[in-house]
Design a protein around this motif. Structure first.
Motif, PDB file in Angstrom:
ATOM      1  N   THR A  53      -1.059  -4.156   1.505  1.00  0.00           N
ATOM      2  CA  THR A  53      -1.010  -2.842   1.870  1.00  0.00           C
ATOM      3  C   THR A  53      -1.728  -2.035   0.799  1.00  0.00           C
ATOM      4  O   THR A  53      -2.288  -0.862   1.016  1.00  0.00           O
ATOM      5  CB  THR A  53       0.309  -2.084   2.535  1.00  0.00           C
ATOM      6  OG1 THR A  53       1.385  -2.121   1.341  1.00  0.00           O
ATOM      7  CG2 THR A  53       0.993  -2.967   3.415  1.00  0.00           C
ATOM      8  N   HIS A  60       5.710   1.502   1.930  1.00  0.00           N
ATOM      9  CA  HIS A  60       5.629   0.804   3.032  1.00  0.00           C
ATOM     10  C   HIS A  60       6.952   0.345   3.704  1.00  0.00           C
ATOM     11  O   HIS A  60       6.992  -0.172   4.908  1.00  0.00           O
ATOM     12  CB  HIS A  60       5.090  -0.775   2.612  1.00  0.00           C
ATOM     13  CG  HIS A  60       5.399  -1.453   1.640  1.00  0.00           C
ATOM     14  ND1 HIS A  60       6.868  -1.922   1.670  1.00  0.00           N
ATOM     15  CD2 HIS A  60       5.126  -1.901   0.521  1.00  0.00           C
ATOM     16  CE1 HIS A  60       7.180  -2.865   0.708  1.00  0.00           C
ATOM     17  NE2 HIS A  60       6.210  -2.564  -0.253  1.00  0.00           N
ATOM     18  N   TYR A 114       3.677  -3.666  10.672  1.00  0.00           N
ATOM     19  CA  TYR A 114       2.845  -2.779   9.676  1.00  0.00           C
ATOM     20  C   TYR A 114       2.235  -1.738  11.055  1.00  0.00           C
ATOM     21  O   TYR A 114       2.354  -0.649  10.766  1.00  0.00           O
ATOM     22  CB  TYR A 114       1.941  -3.643   9.209  1.00  0.00           C
ATOM     23  CG  TYR A 114       2.583  -4.483   8.182  1.00  0.00           C
ATOM     24  CD1 TYR A 114       2.727  -4.065   6.817  1.00  0.00           C
ATOM     25  CD2 TYR A 114       3.151  -5.695   8.403  1.00  0.00           C
ATOM     26  CE1 TYR A 114       3.394  -4.567   5.906  1.00  0.00           C
ATOM     27  CE2 TYR A 114       3.687  -6.460   7.398  1.00  0.00           C
ATOM     28  CZ  TYR A 114       3.705  -5.920   6.125  1.00  0.00           C
ATOM     29  OH  TYR A 114       4.568  -6.796   5.279  1.00  0.00           O
ATOM     30  N   LEU A 119       1.162   1.248   9.268  1.00  0.00           N
ATOM     31  CA  LEU A 119       0.574   0.868   8.013  1.00  0.00           C
ATOM     32  C   LEU A 119      -0.731  -0.006   8.304  1.00  0.00           C
ATOM     33  O   LEU A 119      -0.589  -0.996   9.114  1.00  0.00           O
ATOM     34  CB  LEU A 119       1.819   0.096   7.257  1.00  0.00           C
ATOM     35  CG  LEU A 119       2.809   0.966   7.110  1.00  0.00           C
ATOM     36  CD1 LEU A 119       4.187  -0.139   6.654  1.00  0.00           C
ATOM     37  CD2 LEU A 119       2.962   2.069   6.150  1.00  0.00           C
TER      38      LEU A 119
END
Length: 326
Positions: A53, A60, A114, A119
């Motif tokens: 990421t 995160h 995610y 994300l």
């Protein structure tokens, strides 16, 4: 063109040598900064989400809780209760006991996490093959040979708070063989994804070197041998590269005397890409820059199967699944 990224857990910049390990150092290599967990020392659990990421663990949200990854379903309730009921030292011992006495894997957060958390990752919008990335599990209902071996190591690899590296093994030599088999499986999957020509990015991870390092503090020759063998495995991937393909090696931390160290490393066939990475948080940007600046559209090396050929391909896949390799 294909960019192959091999995530080699615990590949240590101080333990590689360009003469002895030409495939672990490639055309350029360097030590890079890693991130220490709030619980102390770099954490595999936190760092691979950071690598894919480009975000720090607090950003995160995948962080270590008192030395134990509690995110799997069995441990999650225990964590919540432990925060209120148990002293911190006892929490750590409880976590070690749970990880030794269950088949739960601490690194199995699904890839859907995610998207749900808003994300983005290096895989988004790409023809990508993520293979075994800790805490980025594409299909939580399936596992490959590395996952299976890791879950069932038993007393070959146990959390041991009294041991120098925090782990012990009843049979380090047999443990070594299983760890190398784990690495071979992931390297083979990366080679197959590269050869298939369906992807612009192949990103495969293996934990074998890290696991061996944790129990080799009394037998350092095992760790040395693992570096030599892994160099050969990576050489096989390197031999599969086409003229325009690139290979990047990434680690999350080093490991010496059984303990994680605070330096990670990168190595690559493209010196500019290596130069662009000074920290684990830079890996994603470097990969994306490489993919954006050059044409990495997949070029299939084999025609897609149709008709009866498709049925044969499915039979082959089912056979591999039965053998435990898919």
């Amino acid at each position: 063109m294909v960019l192959v990224v091999l995530g080699i857990d615990a590949l240590d910049p101080e333990l590689v040598d360009s003469t002895a390990h030409p495939n672990l150092t490639l055309d350029a290599h360097r030590a890079i900064e890693t991130i220490e967990s709030e619980e102390g020392g770099p954490s595999t659990h936190e760092l691979w989400p950071t690598i894919i990421t480009g975000l720090t663990p607090p950003e995160h949200g995948i962080t270590l809780d008192d030395g134990v990854a509690w995110e799997n379903p069995l441990l999650r309730f225990g964590s919540a209760a432990a925060d209120y009921l148990l002293p911190s030292g006892l929490q750590t011992r409880l976590g070690a006991w749970l990880l030794n006495n269950t088949e739960q894997d601490a690194f199995r957060i699904p890839a859907t996490y995610y998207e749900e958390e808003g994300l983005s990752t290096v895989f988004d919008g790409r023809e990508a093959a993520p293979i075994g990335i800790p805490n980025y599990v594409v299909d939580p209902d399936s596992e490959d040979r590395e996952h299976s071996l890791r879950r069932n190591l038993g007393d070959l690899f146990e959390r041991d708070l009294e041991a120098k590296g925090g782990h012990s093994s009843t049979d380090p030599a047999l443990f070594y063989e299983q760890c190398l088999e784990m690495s071979m499986v992931r390297i083979a999957r990366a080679r197959r994804a590269l050869r298939g020509g369906r992807y612009e990015l192949v990103f495969a991870y293996t934990s074998g070197l890290d696991l061996i390092g944790h129990v080799a503090y009394e037998q350092p020759e095992l760790q040395d041998l693992a570096y030599d063998e892994l160099d050969e495995f990576v050489g096989e991937v390197r031999g599969d590269l086409g003229d325009d393909d690139e290979l990047l090696l990434v680690s999350d931390h080093g490991l010496q005397d059984g303990v994680h160290t605070d330096e990670a490393m990168v190595a690559g066939t493209d010196e500019a890409m290596v130069d662009a990475i000074a920290s684990v948080v830079d890996v994603r940007d470097a990969i994306e820059s490489e993919l954006d600046e050059r044409d990495h559209r997949p070029t299939r090396r084999a025609t897609a199967a149709t008709g009866s050929d498709s049925g044969q391909s499915e039979e082959v896949r089912e056979h591999l699944e039965d053998l435990g390799y898919m």
